[in-house]
Design an enzyme around this catalytic site. Structure first.
Site, PDB file in Angstrom:
ATOM      1  N   GLY A 208      36.535 -17.662  90.803  1.00 39.70           N
ATOM      2  CA  GLY A 208      36.542 -19.115  91.037  1.00 39.70           C
ATOM      3  C   GLY A 208      37.094 -19.840  89.839  1.00 39.70           C
ATOM      4  O   GLY A 208      37.760 -19.232  88.993  1.00 39.70           O
ATOM      5  N   ASN A 209      36.856 -21.151  89.763  1.00 47.85           N
ATOM      6  CA  ASN A 209      37.287 -21.910  88.585  1.00 47.85           C
ATOM      7  C   ASN A 209      36.318 -23.056  88.346  1.00 47.85           C
ATOM      8  O   ASN A 209      35.383 -23.263  89.115  1.00 47.85           O
ATOM      9  CB  ASN A 209      38.737 -22.393  88.748  1.00 47.85           C
ATOM     10  CG  ASN A 209      38.905 -23.268  89.968  1.00 47.85           C
ATOM     11  OD1 ASN A 209      38.349 -24.365  90.022  1.00 47.85           O
ATOM     12  ND2 ASN A 209      39.649 -22.798  90.952  1.00 47.85           N
ATOM     13  N   TYR A 210      36.555 -23.817  87.266  1.00 47.52           N
ATOM     14  CA  TYR A 210      35.596 -24.821  86.814  1.00 47.52           C
ATOM     15  C   TYR A 210      35.711 -26.177  87.514  1.00 47.52           C
ATOM     16  O   TYR A 210      35.049 -27.123  87.135  1.00 47.52           O
ATOM     17  CB  TYR A 210      35.761 -25.058  85.311  1.00 47.52           C
ATOM     18  CG  TYR A 210      35.247 -23.928  84.460  1.00 47.52           C
ATOM     19  CD1 TYR A 210      33.936 -23.499  84.570  1.00 47.52           C
ATOM     20  CD2 TYR A 210      36.073 -23.309  83.524  1.00 47.52           C
ATOM     21  CE1 TYR A 210      33.453 -22.478  83.774  1.00 47.52           C
ATOM     22  CE2 TYR A 210      35.615 -22.288  82.725  1.00 47.52           C
ATOM     23  CZ  TYR A 210      34.289 -21.871  82.854  1.00 47.52           C
ATOM     24  OH  TYR A 210      33.818 -20.868  82.068  1.00 47.52           O
ATOM     25  N   ALA A 276      41.440 -27.387  93.427  1.00 50.01           N
ATOM     26  CA  ALA A 276      41.963 -26.371  92.501  1.00 50.01           C
ATOM     27  C   ALA A 276      41.841 -25.033  93.219  1.00 50.01           C
ATOM     28  O   ALA A 276      40.828 -24.330  93.104  1.00 50.01           O
ATOM     29  CB  ALA A 276      41.153 -26.380  91.212  1.00 50.01           C
TER      30      ALA A 276
END
Ligand code: C5P
Length: 403
Positions: A208-210, A276
C-alpha cells in the site's frame, strides 16, 4: 444549507440587538460557524459575554485588544466569511456602510468582506422613512447587498409601523434560500477517487502507500456543498466525508477501483482522480498467511496494475471533464503536462514536492493547475479545503467554457 458556513454576525446598537442572541443560536444550530462583530454601542444592548458563549468565539469589537495589544484583522475576517449578516442594522450603521465611514470594526469588516452581505435594518418608523435612510438603503442595494426588509408592527417606541427587525427565523431562511440558489454544481454528477489502494499478498499483508485520502475527501465534500451529485470511490482510509450527501463506494485494490470507476464514469459529467493507486500488485495472492519459518519466500512477483485514469481517458466522451493529479520529482511541469496528454486529461493538478507542507498525510497542499494548452495557475500553500475550492472553481469555469 448553512452547515459548515462561516458567517460574520455584525450587531449594531439598537434595541433589536436582543434578538441577535436568538439569531446566533439558530445559525449555530444550523451548523454554521459564527464570528460576532459588535459596534461599541451594541454592547449597551446585549453583552459580548452572551454572544461569545453562544458562538464559542470571543466577540470582536475593537481594533485592538487593550490588555494584549492584539490587532484584529478585518481583512482576514472579511476573507474567512461565506456571508456577513448585519442584524440589527441601525440608521447610523447603514449610513456608514453606504458611505464607507470605517470608524469601527464592523464597518471595516464590511468594507473588506468578499462574501455576500445581508442587512436587516431595525429602527423607528420615522428614521426608517427619512429620505437619508431610504437613500442609504438604496445605495447598499446598488452595491449588491441583500436587504432583509423590516416588518411592520409595534416598535420599541410603541409607535406602530415599518422598522421592526425581521424575525431571526426569517433571517436564517433568507440565507438558507440564498445558498440553496447559489448551488453552482447543481445537476452535475461528479466521480472522485481518493486514498491508497491495498494490493493483497496474503490474508494479513498488502502492498500500500501513505495516502490519507484528505485531498479527495475535501474535493468530494466541497463539490457536494456546491450541489453536485458526488460518488467517491475510496481506497482504505481512516476518514469519512463531512457532507452526508457524498456517496462512498469503498474499494481495496486498484482492480476494484477500476471496476467501480468503470461503473460510475459513463454517467459522470466530471471525474477527479486523486487516488494514489499502487502501480503494482502481487502476481499471486496466498489464501493462507505466509509462514515466517517458510524460507522459500525470498521474492514476491509483481504485475502492473491497470492505469484507471488512462482507461477512463480512452472512453471519455465529448463534454466530459477528466482531472488527474501528479506528483513529480524532476522536470515536474513537463512531466505533468506530458501525462495530461498521454492519459487524455483536461486538467492535471501538480502537487508540489518543494514545500514540506504539501502532499501525503498533511492538512495543507500546494498545487499548480496545468491545462492542455500548456498554461498553468500556481497557488500558494493552503489548507486542503481551500485547495479543493480552487480546483472546483477552475473546473467550473472550464466546464462552462466547454459546454
Ligand atoms: O501516472 P501517475 O500515477 O503519476 O498518474 C497520477 C494520476 O493518475 C492520478 O490522478 C491518479 O489518481 C491516476 N492513476 C490512476 N490509476 C493508476 C495510476 C494513477 O487512476 N494506476
Amino acid at each position: 444549507m448553512l452547515k459548515g458556513k462561516h458567517i460574520i454576525l455584525g450587531i449594531s446598537g439598537g434595541i433589536a440587538a436582543y434578538k441577535s442572541a436568538a439569531l446566533l443560536r439558530l445559525f449555530v444550530k444550523a451548523g454554521a460557524e459564527v464570528q460576532v462583530v459588535m459596534t461599541p454601542n451594541a454592547k449597551q444592548f446585549i453583552t459580548p459575554v452572551t454572544m461569545s458563549a453562544l458562538s464559542g468565539k470571543p466577540v470582536v469589537s475593537e481594533f485592538f485588544t487593550a490588555n494584549t495589544g492584539e490587532w484584529h484583522s478585518h481583512v482576514d475576517l472579511g476573507l474567512w466569511a461565506d456571508a456577513m449578516v448585519i442584524a440589527p442594522a441601525t440608521a447610523s450603521t447603514i449610513a456608514k456602510m453606504a458611505n464607507g465611514v470605517a470608524d469601527n470594526m464592523l464597518i471595516t469588516t464590511y468594507l473588506s468582506a468578499k462574501s455576500p452581505v445581508f442587512v436587516a435594518p431595525a429602527m423607528d418608523l420615522d428614521m426608517m422613512r427619512h429620505p437619508s435612510t431610504v437613500r442609504n438603503i438604496s445605495m447598499l442595494r446598488s452595491y449588491g447587498n441583500h436587504i432583509i426588509e423590516p416588518a411592520e408592527g409595534e416598535l420599541a417606541s410603541h409607535l406602530v409601523g415599518k422598522g421592526r427587525m425581521e424575525e431571526p427565523e426569517n433571517i436564517v431562511k433568507a440565507l438558507d434560500d440564498f445558498f440553496r440558489a447559489s448551488k453552482s454544481l447543481a445537476g452535475k454528477k461528479i466521480l472522485v477517487t481518493a486514498g491508497p489502494t491495498y494490493e493483497k499478498i496474503d490474508p494479513v499483508r498488502f502492498i500500500g502507500n501513505y495516502s490519507s485520502g484528505k485531498m479527495g475527501y475535501a474535493i468530494a465534500d466541497h463539490a457536494a456543498a456546491r450541489g453536485a451529485e458526488v460518488t467517491l470511490v475510496s481506497g482504505p482510509v481512516a476518514i469519512v466525508p463531512e457532507n452526508p450527501a457524498v456517496k462512498v463506494v469503498s474499494v481495496e485494490s486498484a482492480r476494484e477501483m477500476l471496476e467501480a470507476c468503470g461503473k460510475y464514469f459513463p454517467s459522470s459529467d466530471i471525474a477527479i482522480m486523486t487516488a494514489a493507486v499502487a502501480d503494482y500488485a502481487p502476481a499471486e495472492t496466498y489464501d493462507h498467511k505466509i509462514k515466517r519459518e517458510k524460507d522459500g519466500l525470498d521474492q514476491i512477483s509483481l504485475v502492473k496494475n491497470p492505469d484507471i485514469i488512462a482507461s477512463l481517458g480512452e472512453h471519455k466522451r465529448d463534454g466530459q471533464i477528466l482531472i488527474g493529479f501528479a506528483l513529480e520529482t524532476d522536470d515536474e511541469f513537463n512531466n505533468a503536462v506530458d501525462k495530461l496528454h498521454r492519459k487524455n486529461l483536461d486538467i492535471i493538478v501538480l502537487n508540489s514536492l518543494r514545500n514540506p507542507g504539501a502532499g501525503f498525510r498533511t492538512d495543507t497542499n500546494q498545487v499548480s493547475i496545468c491545462f492542455r494548452d500548456g498554461s498553468r495557475k500556481d497557488y500558494p500553500l493552503k489548507s486542503k479545503s481551500e485547495v479543493a475550492d480552487d480546483i472546483l472553481d477552475v473546473i467550473e469555469s472550464k466546464y462552462a467554457a466547454n459546454n
